[in-house]
Each structure stands twice: as structure tokens, then as C-alpha cells.
Design a protein around this motif. Structure first.
Motif, PDB file in Angstrom:
ATOM      1  N   LEU A 175       2.985  12.217  32.517  1.00 33.44           N
ATOM      2  CA  LEU A 175       3.707  10.950  32.529  1.00 33.44           C
ATOM      3  C   LEU A 175       2.843   9.876  33.175  1.00 33.44           C
ATOM      4  O   LEU A 175       2.192  10.131  34.202  1.00 33.44           O
ATOM      5  N   THR A 176       2.823   8.682  32.595  1.00 38.54           N
ATOM      6  CA  THR A 176       2.088   7.551  33.176  1.00 38.54           C
ATOM      7  C   THR A 176       2.964   6.310  33.108  1.00 38.54           C
ATOM      8  O   THR A 176       3.881   6.210  32.271  1.00 38.54           O
ATOM      9  N   GLY A 177       2.698   5.357  33.999  1.00 43.58           N
ATOM     10  CA  GLY A 177       3.462   4.113  34.011  1.00 43.58           C
ATOM     11  C   GLY A 177       2.855   3.092  34.927  1.00 43.58           C
ATOM     12  O   GLY A 177       2.036   3.413  35.807  1.00 43.58           O
ATOM     13  N   GLN A 178       3.244   1.843  34.717  1.00 38.25           N
ATOM     14  CA  GLN A 178       2.766   0.744  35.534  1.00 38.25           C
ATOM     15  C   GLN A 178       3.937  -0.184  35.822  1.00 38.25           C
ATOM     16  O   GLN A 178       4.649  -0.602  34.908  1.00 38.25           O
ATOM     17  N   VAL A 179       4.148  -0.484  37.115  1.00 38.67           N
ATOM     18  CA  VAL A 179       5.319  -1.240  37.547  1.00 38.67           C
ATOM     19  C   VAL A 179       4.874  -2.567  38.139  1.00 38.67           C
ATOM     20  O   VAL A 179       3.924  -2.610  38.948  1.00 38.67           O
ATOM     21  N   GLN A 180       5.562  -3.652  37.725  1.00 33.50           N
ATOM     22  CA  GLN A 180       5.300  -4.967  38.305  1.00 33.50           C
ATOM     23  C   GLN A 180       5.873  -5.033  39.728  1.00 33.50           C
ATOM     24  O   GLN A 180       6.781  -4.286  40.085  1.00 33.50           O
ATOM     25  N   SER A 181       5.360  -5.966  40.521  1.00 30.23           N
ATOM     26  CA  SER A 181       5.776  -6.109  41.928  1.00 30.23           C
ATOM     27  C   SER A 181       5.649  -4.776  42.652  1.00 30.23           C
ATOM     28  O   SER A 181       6.587  -4.293  43.304  1.00 30.23           O
ATOM     29  N   GLY A 182       4.480  -4.135  42.473  1.00 28.92           N
ATOM     30  CA  GLY A 182       4.279  -2.803  43.005  1.00 28.92           C
ATOM     31  C   GLY A 182       4.198  -2.728  44.513  1.00 28.92           C
ATOM     32  O   GLY A 182       4.477  -1.671  45.098  1.00 28.92           O
ATOM     33  N   SER A 183       3.832  -3.814  45.181  1.00 29.32           N
ATOM     34  CA  SER A 183       3.702  -3.767  46.639  1.00 29.32           C
ATOM     35  C   SER A 183       5.048  -3.487  47.304  1.00 29.32           C
ATOM     36  O   SER A 183       5.131  -2.695  48.269  1.00 29.32           O
ATOM     37  N   THR A 184       6.090  -4.116  46.803  1.00 31.62           N
ATOM     38  CA  THR A 184       7.425  -3.884  47.373  1.00 31.62           C
ATOM     39  C   THR A 184       7.858  -2.447  47.161  1.00 31.62           C
ATOM     40  O   THR A 184       8.402  -1.795  48.069  1.00 31.62           O
ATOM     41  N   LEU A 185       7.618  -1.926  45.955  1.00 35.62           N
ATOM     42  CA  LEU A 185       8.012  -0.558  45.647  1.00 35.62           C
ATOM     43  C   LEU A 185       7.189   0.450  46.441  1.00 35.62           C
ATOM     44  O   LEU A 185       7.719   1.454  46.929  1.00 35.62           O
ATOM     45  N   MET A 186       5.903   0.202  46.589  1.00 39.17           N
ATOM     46  CA  MET A 186       5.052   1.107  47.351  1.00 39.17           C
ATOM     47  C   MET A 186       5.481   1.164  48.811  1.00 39.17           C
ATOM     48  O   MET A 186       5.490   2.241  49.424  1.00 39.17           O
ATOM     49  N   LYS A 187       5.854   0.043  49.380  1.00 38.97           N
ATOM     50  CA  LYS A 187       6.321   0.014  50.770  1.00 38.97           C
ATOM     51  C   LYS A 187       7.593   0.827  50.934  1.00 38.97           C
ATOM     52  O   LYS A 187       7.758   1.583  51.905  1.00 38.97           O
ATOM     53  N   ALA A 188       8.508   0.699  49.949  1.00 35.25           N
ATOM     54  CA  ALA A 188       9.756   1.465  50.018  1.00 35.25           C
ATOM     55  C   ALA A 188       9.484   2.961  49.906  1.00 35.25           C
ATOM     56  O   ALA A 188      10.106   3.781  50.604  1.00 35.25           O
ATOM     57  N   LEU A 189       8.538   3.359  49.056  1.00 35.56           N
ATOM     58  CA  LEU A 189       8.194   4.775  48.919  1.00 35.56           C
ATOM     59  C   LEU A 189       7.577   5.324  50.203  1.00 35.56           C
ATOM     60  O   LEU A 189       7.873   6.460  50.608  1.00 35.56           O
ATOM     61  N   GLN A 190       6.725   4.562  50.846  1.00 34.87           N
ATOM     62  CA  GLN A 190       6.100   5.017  52.091  1.00 34.87           C
ATOM     63  C   GLN A 190       7.123   5.184  53.205  1.00 34.87           C
ATOM     64  O   GLN A 190       7.070   6.152  53.980  1.00 34.87           O
ATOM     65  N   GLU A 191       8.056   4.262  53.276  1.00 30.88           N
ATOM     66  CA  GLU A 191       9.118   4.393  54.283  1.00 30.88           C
ATOM     67  C   GLU A 191      10.000   5.604  53.994  1.00 30.88           C
ATOM     68  O   GLU A 191      10.418   6.328  54.912  1.00 30.88           O
ATOM     69  N   GLN A 192      10.303   5.836  52.705  1.00 31.51           N
ATOM     70  CA  GLN A 192      11.131   6.986  52.333  1.00 31.51           C
ATOM     71  C   GLN A 192      10.393   8.294  52.593  1.00 31.51           C
ATOM     72  O   GLN A 192      10.995   9.306  52.970  1.00 31.51           O
ATOM     73  N   GLN A 193       9.076   8.281  52.428  1.00 31.91           N
ATOM     74  CA  GLN A 193       8.302   9.502  52.615  1.00 31.91           C
ATOM     75  C   GLN A 193       8.307   9.955  54.066  1.00 31.91           C
ATOM     76  O   GLN A 193       8.195  11.153  54.349  1.00 31.91           O
ATOM     77  N   GLN A 194       8.470   9.037  54.996  1.00 31.51           N
ATOM     78  CA  GLN A 194       8.516   9.404  56.412  1.00 31.51           C
ATOM     79  C   GLN A 194       9.736  10.260  56.744  1.00 31.51           C
ATOM     80  O   GLN A 194       9.711  11.028  57.707  1.00 31.51           O
ATOM     81  N   THR A 195      10.777  10.129  55.940  1.00 33.90           N
ATOM     82  CA  THR A 195      11.975  10.954  56.162  1.00 33.90           C
ATOM     83  C   THR A 195      11.808  12.361  55.587  1.00 33.90           C
ATOM     84  O   THR A 195      12.596  13.260  55.896  1.00 33.90           O
ATOM     85  N   GLY A 196      10.833  12.548  54.689  1.00 34.68           N
ATOM     86  CA  GLY A 196      10.628  13.861  54.078  1.00 34.68           C
ATOM     87  C   GLY A 196      11.590  14.151  52.937  1.00 34.68           C
ATOM     88  O   GLY A 196      11.632  15.287  52.446  1.00 34.68           O
ATOM     89  N   ARG A 197      12.328  13.168  52.477  1.00 38.40           N
ATOM     90  CA  ARG A 197      13.274  13.359  51.372  1.00 38.40           C
ATOM     91  C   ARG A 197      13.232  12.117  50.474  1.00 38.40           C
ATOM     92  O   ARG A 197      13.770  11.064  50.813  1.00 38.40           O
ATOM     93  N   ILE A 198      12.580  12.273  49.331  1.00 37.12           N
ATOM     94  CA  ILE A 198      12.443  11.169  48.373  1.00 37.12           C
ATOM     95  C   ILE A 198      13.270  11.507  47.126  1.00 37.12           C
ATOM     96  O   ILE A 198      12.979  12.506  46.446  1.00 37.12           O
ATOM     97  N   PRO A 199      14.293  10.725  46.802  1.00 33.23           N
ATOM     98  CA  PRO A 199      15.113  11.020  45.616  1.00 33.23           C
ATOM     99  C   PRO A 199      14.460  10.484  44.340  1.00 33.23           C
ATOM    100  O   PRO A 199      14.009   9.340  44.277  1.00 33.23           O
ATOM    101  N   LEU A 200      14.390  11.324  43.333  1.00 30.55           N
ATOM    102  CA  LEU A 200      13.860  10.955  42.019  1.00 30.55           C
ATOM    103  C   LEU A 200      14.878  11.328  40.946  1.00 30.55           C
ATOM    104  O   LEU A 200      15.615  12.320  41.075  1.00 30.55           O
ATOM    105  N   ASP A 201      14.896  10.526  39.899  1.00 31.27           N
ATOM    106  CA  ASP A 201      15.832  10.743  38.788  1.00 31.27           C
ATOM    107  C   ASP A 201      15.017  10.951  37.515  1.00 31.27           C
ATOM    108  O   ASP A 201      14.311  10.040  37.072  1.00 31.27           O
ATOM    109  N   LEU A 202      15.110  12.154  36.923  1.00 29.59           N
ATOM    110  CA  LEU A 202      14.396  12.465  35.682  1.00 29.59           C
ATOM    111  C   LEU A 202      15.365  12.402  34.510  1.00 29.59           C
ATOM    112  O   LEU A 202      16.409  13.084  34.511  1.00 29.59           O
ATOM    113  N   LYS A 203      15.034  11.586  33.498  1.00 27.74           N
ATOM    114  CA  LYS A 203      15.857  11.426  32.299  1.00 27.74           C
ATOM    115  C   LYS A 203      15.152  12.107  31.122  1.00 27.74           C
ATOM    116  O   LYS A 203      13.958  11.873  30.872  1.00 27.74           O
ATOM    117  N   ILE A 204      15.911  12.926  30.397  1.00 29.73           N
ATOM    118  CA  ILE A 204      15.361  13.642  29.244  1.00 29.73           C
ATOM    119  C   ILE A 204      16.121  13.225  27.997  1.00 29.73           C
ATOM    120  O   ILE A 204      17.362  13.214  27.973  1.00 29.73           O
TER     121      ILE A 204
END
Length: 252
Positions: A175-204
Motif C-alpha cells: 500500500l502507498t499513499g501521499q497525504v496533504q498537510s502531512g506535518s499536522t498528521l505526523m505530529k498526531a501520529l508521534q503523540e499517539q505513538q507515545q501511548t503505545g496504542r495507535i488505532p488504524l482502520d482497514l477497509k476492504i
């Protein structure tokens, strides 16, 4: 005696029947008025009217008969289809295929110079067909998407293949992708990673065709959603899946 002789010599005149005369017309009356008066006095003999006999039934009755025939045929068709479906169900005993996410690996997750977020994931999926008499054709157009907080990180195509009876197939999807306004999203992912639980939603979304014996049926869609909780999204590191909840359904 004299009276008798008078009768013989001068017999008594017999009164003639009265002659029909035209009705008196008052002076100044027209001939047409006289004719209408005569017509009013004439009474023709009564005649019994014969009842009308219809050679064909009324159109309304014919229309109702047609509607009844059509409804009867529709009811019969529904009964035949229902009986066929019941027979096929009893013979083939269909079961919905199941899927599981075996592993998730982040090959790349970085910010570009234009502040877009680039993501590349590799997902391993096991598809299980539990049916003894039903095969599944996975057709072109199948997609797998990964989302985080309603933002799509990346997507990829599912492979085309035929899955036989009671078969388990392992799929490796990139899977590959590119997201606009990535700095905001990257910051949110880093903060979520500190908790050790990152929720992801996979659609098939997988278009498939079902094979019953030698018969290949029309295409249907397998729609699925897997809610995952992972411990990290660090690149090139083994990611642990802490929780997984998948649901799937068939749609025409």
C-alpha cells in the motif's frame, strides 16, 4: 196492410257508416299544424323490444382476467425461485469467507519537502474459504485502504486469483499513499505513538464471483472493515498488532 205495402214500395233507408273526415282546421292554421295534430292522434301498436345479446364479454371482465393471470404467474415464479434457493442452500450450505490481518509493516513514513506525508505499508492477509462445494473468483478492482482518524494514509490493489474449496490463501499487499498537510498528521501520529496504542482502520472492497459446481454466478462484493490497534508506526520495525476486530458482508 197499407203499412206493409208502403214498406215494399219505399223500403227504409239503411244508415251508412260514418266517413272519416279530416280534422277541422281553424281558419288561418297551416297545413303543418294539421299534420302534427294528426300524428298526435295516431297510436302505433306496441312492440316488445328484444334484449340486446353480447357476442363477446365486456372489456372490463377481460382486463380483470388478464390481471389475475399475471398475478398468478408472478406468485408461481416467486415460489419456484424460493424453492430453488432453498434447494441450493441445502445442497451447497454456503458460508461467508473470513479474513485475518497477520502482520503489518511500515516500509516508509516520512515528510516530504512540500510538507506532504508519504506512507508505504506492507500488509499480510489470510483469506479463508470454508465451503466444501463453493469456489471464489477474486476479480479485478479489489482495494485495501488504511485510514487513521478518517484520513486515508495509503491504499493498494488486491490480487486476482481463484480460491478453491476449503482453501486458505495468504495475500501480500503493498500500500502507498501521499497525504496533504502531512506535518499536522505526523505530529498526531508521534503523540499517539507515545501511548503505545495507535488505532488504524482497514477497509476492504473485493469484487468476487461465486462458483457453484460448474456454474459461475454473477459478481457480488465483499465489504470488510478491520479495526486494528498497533504499538508503533516506526519505519522498518516489527509492528505488534495488539487488537484486531474484523467484520465482513456480501453485497450485490
Amino acid at each position: 196492410m197499407e203499412d206493409y205495402q208502403k214498406l215494399r214500395v219505399h223500403p227504409a233507408e239503411v244508415e251508412a257508416p260514418p266517413r272519416r273526415t279530416a280534422p277541422l282546421v281553424a281558419p288561418g292554421s297551416s297545413r303543418s299544424e294539421m299534420g302534427s295534430s294528426a300524428r298526435r292522434q295516431y297510436h302505433p301498436p306496441l312492440r316488445h323490444a328484444m334484449p340486446a345479446i353480447h357476442s363477446t364479454p365486456p372489456k372490463r371482465g377481460c382486463f380483470c382476467n388478464c390481471i389475475c393471470w399475471i398475478l398468478s404467474l408472478l406468485v408461481l415464479l416467486v415460489i419456484i425461485l424460493a424453492a430453488t434457493a432453498v434447494i441450493l442452500y441445502l445442497v451447497f450450505k454456503p458460508k461467508l469467507p473470513s479474513y485475518s490481518i497477520d502482520s503489518l509493516m511500515v516500509s516508509d513514513l516520512r515528510l516530504n519537502f512540500d510538507m506532504t506525508l508519504y506512507a508505504k505499508f506492507d500488509v499480510k492477509i489470510t483469506a479463508n474459504n470454508p465451503n466444501k462445494k463453493i469456489g471464489i473468483y477474486y476479480e479485478e478492482g479489489g482495494r485495501l485502504r488504511v485510514r487513521y482518524t478518517n484520513t486515508e494514509l495509503c491504499e493498494g490493489s488486491l490480487p486476482q486469483f481463484y480460491q478453491g474449496h476449503q482453501n486458505k490463501t495468504v495475500l501480500n499487499v503493498s500500500l502507498t499513499g501521499q497525504v496533504q498537510s502531512g506535518s499536522t498528521l505526523m505530529k498526531a501520529l508521534q503523540e499517539q505513538q507515545q501511548t503505545g496504542r495507535i488505532p488504524l482502520d482497514l477497509k476492504i472492497h473485493a469484487p468476487v464471483a461465486i462458483k457453484l459446481g460448474m456454474l459461475k454466478l454473477r459478481k457480488v462484493r465483499i465489504l470488510g472493515e478491520c479495526l486494528l490497534v498497533v504499538d508503533s508506526l516506526s519505519s522498518n520495525n516489527q509492528i505488534s498488532i495488539k487488537a484486531s476486530n474484523c467484520k465482513f458482508k456480501l453485497k450485490p
